[in-house]
Design a protein around this motif. Structure first.
Motif, PDB file in Angstrom:
ATOM      1  N   THR A  96      24.169 -17.874  -4.819  1.00 48.67           N
ATOM      2  CA  THR A  96      23.919 -19.340  -4.397  1.00 48.67           C
ATOM      3  C   THR A  96      23.609 -19.526  -2.974  1.00 48.67           C
ATOM      4  O   THR A  96      22.314 -20.647  -2.000  1.00 48.67           O
ATOM      5  N   ILE A  97      24.361 -18.980  -2.326  1.00 49.67           N
ATOM      6  CA  ILE A  97      24.554 -18.786  -0.392  1.00 49.67           C
ATOM      7  C   ILE A  97      22.881 -17.882  -0.490  1.00 49.67           C
ATOM      8  O   ILE A  97      21.874 -19.078   0.002  1.00 49.67           O
ATOM      9  N   ILE A 131      24.349 -25.654  -0.982  1.00 51.02           N
ATOM     10  CA  ILE A 131      25.156 -24.651  -1.321  1.00 51.02           C
ATOM     11  C   ILE A 131      26.025 -25.572  -2.774  1.00 51.02           C
ATOM     12  O   ILE A 131      26.403 -25.239  -3.654  1.00 51.02           O
ATOM     13  N   SER A 142      25.961 -25.831  -6.063  1.00 46.97           N
ATOM     14  CA  SER A 142      27.608 -25.337  -6.722  1.00 46.97           C
ATOM     15  C   SER A 142      27.908 -26.490  -7.631  1.00 46.97           C
ATOM     16  O   SER A 142      29.190 -26.141  -7.770  1.00 46.97           O
ATOM     17  N   SER A 189      31.475 -26.019  -4.509  1.00 49.22           N
ATOM     18  CA  SER A 189      31.658 -25.171  -2.616  1.00 49.22           C
ATOM     19  C   SER A 189      32.355 -26.355  -1.614  1.00 49.22           C
ATOM     20  O   SER A 189      33.391 -26.051  -0.586  1.00 49.22           O
TER      21      SER A 189
END
Ligand code: PSU
Length: 306
Positions: A245-246, A271, A275, A279
């Motif tokens: 994801t990052i 993010i 997510s 996150s």
């Protein structure tokens, strides 16, 4: 030259004057780091954690051009919902004062103002660092150079894995900033407990950290300290879950040409979307966890200085 004195709230002024435990808090996390209302709930929750652990919270911001240490509830409310607030690092404060702007203070600006206010300990989420691809872009957060010149101990959950962690640790070494991991050998990576890189030092109690701070200053080093506190196990994300994801968010920022001070807020927000909010939940928990440790350190540090 006499240095400026920020305006301290009554409670913070009393605590500083009597040498009591105080923990500084930043405000960029409120203005640019989290969406409303999670940002406000977190700001209030973090202050409560600091009080529960015996210290006085001192949230720092620039309000209408005035340097402020210790905010009222309505001011936190306003900052959390304000639309056109500046993100100020240390170098931006003077202009924000001239223009009578309100600004969320980043780690670098908060360190600077905390130091002017006589506060030595500061809790945040993650410190800015060397961005991935910095060999091309030169994007290195001013948080790192501030740590090299201002004697504040910054309690964080490491640096975000949106950054190049190896280069960030190298840069802190150049800046003569000790990196102390709390209760672990490994340098934590914000959402995750491990980065795969070792911190310089490990200490296991808030008292030991306070003692190290005290001695570090007594040696006349003139630099700050980074205290890296891993996110609690129960709130930590796994590398499998978050790393892809990052990487996607970093790629998107690159394609869109987002850089400089917009980059970190863009990445955090993206993010969070990618997510499905996981996150953000982790971010809130790690900030509270850092506030707890910072307050415990402040209590030990205040006792030591008396
Ligand atoms: N920690 C968080 N969320 C944040 C930040 C820290 O959990 O938004 C902020 C801090 O104010 C830090 C800034 O100084 O991100 C880093 O921004 P940059 O990478 O542009 O220096």
């Amino acid at each position: 030259m006499t240095l400026l004195k920020p305006k301290l709230s009554r409670e913070v002024a009393d605590a500083v004057a009597s040498g009591g435990p105080v923990v500084a808090l930043e405000s960029t996390i409120i203005t640019h780091g989290m969406p409303y209302p999670a940002n406000l709930e977190t700001a209030l929750g973090v202050e409560a954690v600091i009080r529960e652990n015996g210290a006085v919270p001192a949230t720092i911001a620039v309000i209408n051009g005035e340097l402020r240490v210790g905010l009222e509830r309505h001011e936190l409310d306003e900052l959390a919902q304000a639309k056109n607030v500046v993100k100020a690092s240390g170098r931006d404060i003077a202009v924000a004062m001239v223009k009578k702007q309100s600004a969320g203070t980043t780690v670098s600006a908060t360190m600077l103002l905390a130091d002017l206010a006589g506060i030595d300990i500061f809790a945040t989420g993650g410190v800015g660092g060397v961005h991935r691809g910095a060999e091309q872009t030169f994007d290195i957060s001013a948080d790192l150079t501030e740590l090299g010149r201002t004697k504040t101990a910054v309690v964080c959950a490491g640096v975000k894995s949106i950054l190049d962690i190896a280069k960030t640790l190298e840069y802190l070494e150049t800046q003569r900033v000790p990196v102390i991991a709390y209760g672990t050998e490994d340098f934590p990576a914000f959402f995750t407990r491990e980065s795969g890189y070792k911190a310089d030092h490990r200490l296991d109690t808030p008292e030991e950290i306070a003692q190290a701070m005290h001695l570090h200053h007594k040696l006349g080093t003139g630099t700050g300290l980074m205290i890296a506190n891993p996110i609690p196990e129960s709130a930590a994300l796994t590398h499998e879950f978050i790393d892809g994801t990052i990487a996607d968010a970093v790629r998107e920022a690159d394609e869109k040409g987002i850089g400089r001070k917009e980059l970190t807020p863009f990445l955090l927000a993206r993010i969070n979307e990618l997510s499905n909010g996981e996150s953000l939940k982790a971010n809130i928990e790690l900030v509270k966890n850092n506030a707890r440790l910072a307050a415990q350190m402040a209590v030990a540090y205040a006792a030591m200085k008396k």
